[in-house]
Design an enzyme around this catalytic site. Structure first.
Site, PDB file in Angstrom:
ATOM      1  N   HIS A  10     106.271 -12.713  28.317  1.00  0.00           N
ATOM      2  CA  HIS A  10     106.013 -12.852  29.822  1.00  0.00           C
ATOM      3  C   HIS A  10     104.413 -13.759  29.839  1.00  0.00           C
ATOM      4  CE1 HIS A  10     108.875  -9.868  30.830  1.00  0.00           C
ATOM      5  NE2 HIS A  10     108.175  -8.828  29.957  1.00  0.00           N
ATOM      6  N   CYS A  42     111.927  -5.179  30.634  1.00  0.00           N
ATOM      7  CA  CYS A  42     112.131  -4.170  31.579  1.00  0.00           C
ATOM      8  C   CYS A  42     113.464  -3.829  32.191  1.00  0.00           C
ATOM      9  CB  CYS A  42     111.124  -4.440  32.657  1.00  0.00           C
ATOM     10  SG  CYS A  42     110.810  -6.204  33.321  1.00  0.00           S
TER      11      CYS A  42
END
Length: 453
Positions: A10, A42
């Protein structure tokens, strides 16, 4: 100018994408252990559960896309040494075994985190798996095909999401955690009890307040999990006991928290002015307390990566801090939290007061009106809002984004009582439940009004 970036999930992907646009003349090199970038971990449980059928949707960039921006991508390269005095990097090509040496002017550490693997007897048995990256997700899917009894160790977000996925797939699921309730880092007991009751009604076995002591197996594959209280038969174990920051490369070279999380200033700069850091390897400024906290969330990571890029040459844009805002959908329940809970406040030795209300998300005359439970945590002296939690079958989780802004801007519970929110019967009530929390707080401490004359 030579910029080296270590890691590209990320934070790394956000940093690289922005740096390539901001500094087109720079020589940017990315070192990444894996053969992919930007995997949304996630979404791992959604992929395992078959909700996401095409895993490519869980990647929001690719090595080719970053390369097209003029970035040199050293994929499947493991960085083994960083000399912060000479500004040199030593890495190994994991495919060829070749040693690679490089230099940098600016270094961006976005090495992320790695699942904690406790030193439990038998942990090396087959079918004891971790849940973090794309390849691990594929292994879980493959091994779960032949497994009927699945044990998940760790009742945080990923753990409970995997429990849901396995239960929906018809597996016999056991959830083990050393704490006395699930999701205890995110929600207080009255909220987690609702989720636990839902789990039990679906036949999920909860082994809470239990610590795994050993794994035993047959023919090299795990067959039982023994805790301090019971032994459970199993075909597959998924370890989800937390994450630790991946920062060994810079240990003793820059300032870190006791757990190894890198400390950065509001411009994402470490104690070494030529080294920036972002994402799960970092501690973040935490607004409810004013200190630093380790909160490995994708939302924090992309913001920090973007800021690291913007501030690389000179301080330009400050990090506004975080509240650790997060949300979760499990079976029929939607829940979210931000800032301090009563549980986390107690652990940090912070005195708080809480206001809890129960309401329906819209008027009773509508065809459906689901129950909502909201809890707001405040500083009893200043009455500033420090945290909030919500749970409902209706999706009212966006209210916690609103509460996150309230914490960040220093709003008081009394101001919340009269904040302007729209009313429309499809969505809410004339007094929004956030307003009602403020009104309830005022009713508990009535002010002495002046007498009428």
């Amino acid at each position: 100018m030579k910029i080296a970036v270590i890691g590209s999930t990320h934070a790394g992907t956000a940093a690289v994408t922005n740096m390539a646009k901001l500094y087109p003349e720079a020589d940017i090199t990315v070192y990444e252990r894996n053969d992919n970038v930007s995997f949304l971990s996630c979404g791992l449980a959604l992929y395992v559960g078959g909700v996401v059928e095409d895993p490519q949707g869980l990647f929001y960039s690719s090595p080719e896309e970053l390369q097209n921006l003029g970035v040199t991508m050293k994929m499947q390269h493991d960085v083994e040494q960083i000399d912060t005095v000479r500004r040199t990097i030593e890495a190994t090509n994991l495919v060829t075994g070749e040693k690679v040496y490089d230099t940098y002017d600016k270094l961006v550490m976005t090495t992320g985190s790695w699942p904690v693997t406790p030193p439990i007897e038998g942990i090396g048995l087959d079918n004891i798996l971790l849940a973090k990256n794309y390849h691990q997700a594929n292994t879980i899917i493959e091994r779960a095909k032949d497994a009927q009894k699945v044990t998940v160790v760790g009742a945080g977000y990923i753990g409970v999401e995997l429990v849901e996925a396995f239960e929906k797939a018809g597996k016999d699921v056991t959830l083990i955690d050393g704490a006395d309730r699930i999701l205890n880092k995110y929600l207080d007991e009255e909220f987690t009890t609702m989720v636990e009751d839902d789990f039990k009604s679906r036949g999920i076995e909860l082994a809470l307040n239990e610590t795994v002591q050993r794994f035993e197996g047959t023919n090299g594959s795990v067959s039982t999990v023994t805790t301090n209280k019971e032994t459970y038969e199993t075909d597959l174990v998924i370890l989800c006991v937390g994450f630790r920051p991946n920062t060994d490369l810079l240990k003793g070279k820059i300032e870190m928290l006791s757990n190894g999380a890198i400390k950065v200033n509001e411009y994402m700069q470490t104690s070494d002015p030529d080294i920036f850091a972002a994402g799960d390897c970092c501690a973040v400024p935490y607004n409810p307390t004013g200190g630093h906290l380790y909160i490995p969330l994708a939302t924090n990571a992309v913001r920090m990566g973007t800021l690291a890029a913007r501030n690389l040459m000179e301080p330009t844009m400050k990090h506004v801090g975080t509240q650790g805002t997060s949300g979760l959908h499990i079976f029929d329940l939607n829940m979210a939290s931000t800032g301090l809970t009563e549980t986390s406040a107690q652990l940090l030795d912070i005195h708080v007061k809480s206001i809890t209300i129960e309401d329906t998300h819209r008027p009773g005359f509508m065809p459906t009106a689901e129950k909502v439970m909201l809890k707001v945590t405040i500083n009893p002296d200043t009455r500033r809002i420090l945290g909030a939690q919500v749970i409902s079958k209706a999706d009212v989780t966006q209210s916690i984004n609103t509460m996150s802004v309230c914490i960040q801007t220093g709003m008081t519970i009394d101001e919340l009582a009269y904040t302007d929110f729209f009313f429309q019967p499809h969505f809410n009530q004339p007094w929004n439940f956030l307003n009602k929390a403020g009104l309830e707080a005022q009713s508990q401490e009535p002010k002495q009004l002046p007498e009428l004359v």
